[in-house]
Design an enzyme around this catalytic site. Structure first.
Site, PDB file in Angstrom:
ATOM      1  N   SER A  63       0.823  -1.218   0.000  1.00 54.45           N
ATOM      2  CA  SER A  63       0.000   0.000   0.000  1.00 54.45           C
ATOM      3  C   SER A  63       0.854   1.263   0.000  1.00 54.45           C
ATOM      4  O   SER A  63       1.993   1.271   0.458  1.00 54.45           O
ATOM      5  CB  SER A  63      -0.899   0.018   1.235  1.00 54.45           C
ATOM      6  OG  SER A  63      -1.727  -1.119   1.284  1.00 54.45           O
TER       7      SER A  63
HETATM    8  N1  SAH Z   1      -0.919  -4.673   3.939  1.00 51.11           N
HETATM    9  C1  SAH Z   1      -0.225  -5.015   2.724  1.00 51.11           C
HETATM   10  C2  SAH Z   1      -1.038  -4.680   1.506  1.00 51.11           C
HETATM   11  C3  SAH Z   1      -1.166  -5.876   0.633  1.00 51.11           C
HETATM   12  S1  SAH Z   1      -2.348  -5.811  -0.670  1.00 51.11           S
HETATM   13  C4  SAH Z   1       1.149  -4.363   2.680  1.00 51.11           C
HETATM   14  O1  SAH Z   1       1.479  -3.561   3.556  1.00 51.11           O
HETATM   15  O2  SAH Z   1       1.937  -4.689   1.799  1.00 51.11           O
HETATM   16  C5  SAH Z   1      -3.641  -6.799   0.003  1.00 51.11           C
HETATM   17  C6  SAH Z   1      -3.331  -8.259   0.240  1.00 51.11           C
HETATM   18  O3  SAH Z   1      -4.564  -8.883   0.617  1.00 51.11           O
HETATM   19  C7  SAH Z   1      -2.837  -9.054  -0.965  1.00 51.11           C
HETATM   20  O4  SAH Z   1      -1.594  -9.611  -0.664  1.00 51.11           O
HETATM   21  C8  SAH Z   1      -3.906 -10.140  -1.168  1.00 51.11           C
HETATM   22  O5  SAH Z   1      -3.371 -11.378  -1.576  1.00 51.11           O
HETATM   23  C9  SAH Z   1      -4.512 -10.231   0.219  1.00 51.11           C
HETATM   24  N2  SAH Z   1      -5.857 -10.795   0.301  1.00 51.11           N
HETATM   25  C10 SAH Z   1      -6.906 -10.604  -0.533  1.00 51.11           C
HETATM   26  N3  SAH Z   1      -7.984 -11.287  -0.096  1.00 51.11           N
HETATM   27  C11 SAH Z   1      -7.594 -11.932   1.047  1.00 51.11           C
HETATM   28  C12 SAH Z   1      -8.251 -12.805   1.967  1.00 51.11           C
HETATM   29  N4  SAH Z   1      -9.531 -13.178   1.827  1.00 51.11           N
HETATM   30  N5  SAH Z   1      -7.551 -13.273   3.019  1.00 51.11           N
HETATM   31  C13 SAH Z   1      -6.245 -12.919   3.201  1.00 51.11           C
HETATM   32  N6  SAH Z   1      -5.571 -12.104   2.359  1.00 51.11           N
HETATM   33  C14 SAH Z   1      -6.242 -11.622   1.291  1.00 51.11           C
END
Ligand code: SAH
Length: 212
Positions: A63
């Site tokens: 993010s």
């Molecule tokens: N907080 C992260 C942002 C990652 S983007 C950072 O700081 O880098 C969001 C993430 O959510 C992705 O890696 C995606 O694979 C995950 N995601 C999407 N749906 C999900 C679910 N149902 N359970 C767990 N993770 C999920």
């Protein structure tokens, strides 16, 4: 060079965060402390303090720094809190959260991302974060309830399990809506058990993919 990245982080905090209204001193301090370049691939390290999300593996993203700060500030983290994050991705937001609360549980649906995040957190000496591979729309019941829950992927609705795992006085920060128009929502558990809801503005996150 460590000194160089520290000054780039300080500039990021001033220009991208403080100037846009992030004013929780603990959140600003945590954002100043965590090296974002340690949570992206070497090819992206030079872009670590840009005002933008960046690609990681599995077509997901780390993010934008402002969004991480905004979500964590809204979650009102207190030092003794237990925080649940859904969507570990790079592990960066979990690393920032780890500086703000006592315990972080983070859930990622892609095992490969969870493994990389685990390794990067360990390399940074972060030992209060548990990374699990699972469908986070079911939360993580084993350590519930949580004082704060942040969801870093957006779906059409708020999973019931996440509401259920919110402690008395707990805060849930979650983007809701499909692709085009997500809103960042803040839910707070009131003393009588009810949940209040506040709209924190428009955002754009990768999809929350899960059964809940
Ligand atoms: N907080 C992260 C942002 C990652 S983007 C950072 O700081 O880098 C969001 C993430 O959510 C992705 O890696 C995606 O694979 C995950 N995601 C999407 N749906 C999900 C679910 N149902 N359970 C767990 N993770 C999920």
């Amino acid at each position: 060079m460590a000194g160089d990245t520290a000054s780039r982080r300080a500039a990021m905090v001033e220009r991208q965060l403080r100037r846009r209204g992030i004013d929780d001193p603990r959140v600003l301090e945590a954002m100043r402390a965590v090296p974002r370049e340690a949570y992206v691939g070497a090819d992206m390290a030079g872009l670590a303090y840009e005002d933008t999300a960046l690609p990681i593996a599995e077509e997901q993203t780390i993010s934008q720094p402002y969004v991480v700060a905004l979500m964590l500030q809204a979650a009102k983290p207190a030092p003794q809190d237990r925080l649940l994050e859904i969507g570990t991705g790079s592990g960066y937001a979990a690393a920032v959260a780890a500086r703000l609360v006592a315990r972080v549980v983070t859930v990622e649906r892609y095992a490969a991302l969870a493994e990389t995040a685990r390794r990067r957190l360990a390399a940074q000496g972060v030992d209060t974060v548990a990374v699990h591979t699972a469908d986070g729309t079911r939360g993580w019941p084993d350590e519930a309830p949580y004082d704060a829950i942040i969801v870093t992927a957006g779906g059409r609705r708020v999973p019931d399990a996440l509401k259920a795992q919110l402690a008395a006085g707990g805060r849930l920060v979650i983007p809701v809506g499909d692709g085009g128009g997500q809103r960042l929502l803040l839910f707070e558990r009131q003393p009588d058990g009810s949940l209040t809801e506040r709209d924190l503005g428009g955002v754009r996150f990768v999809p929350l993919v899960g059964a809940g």
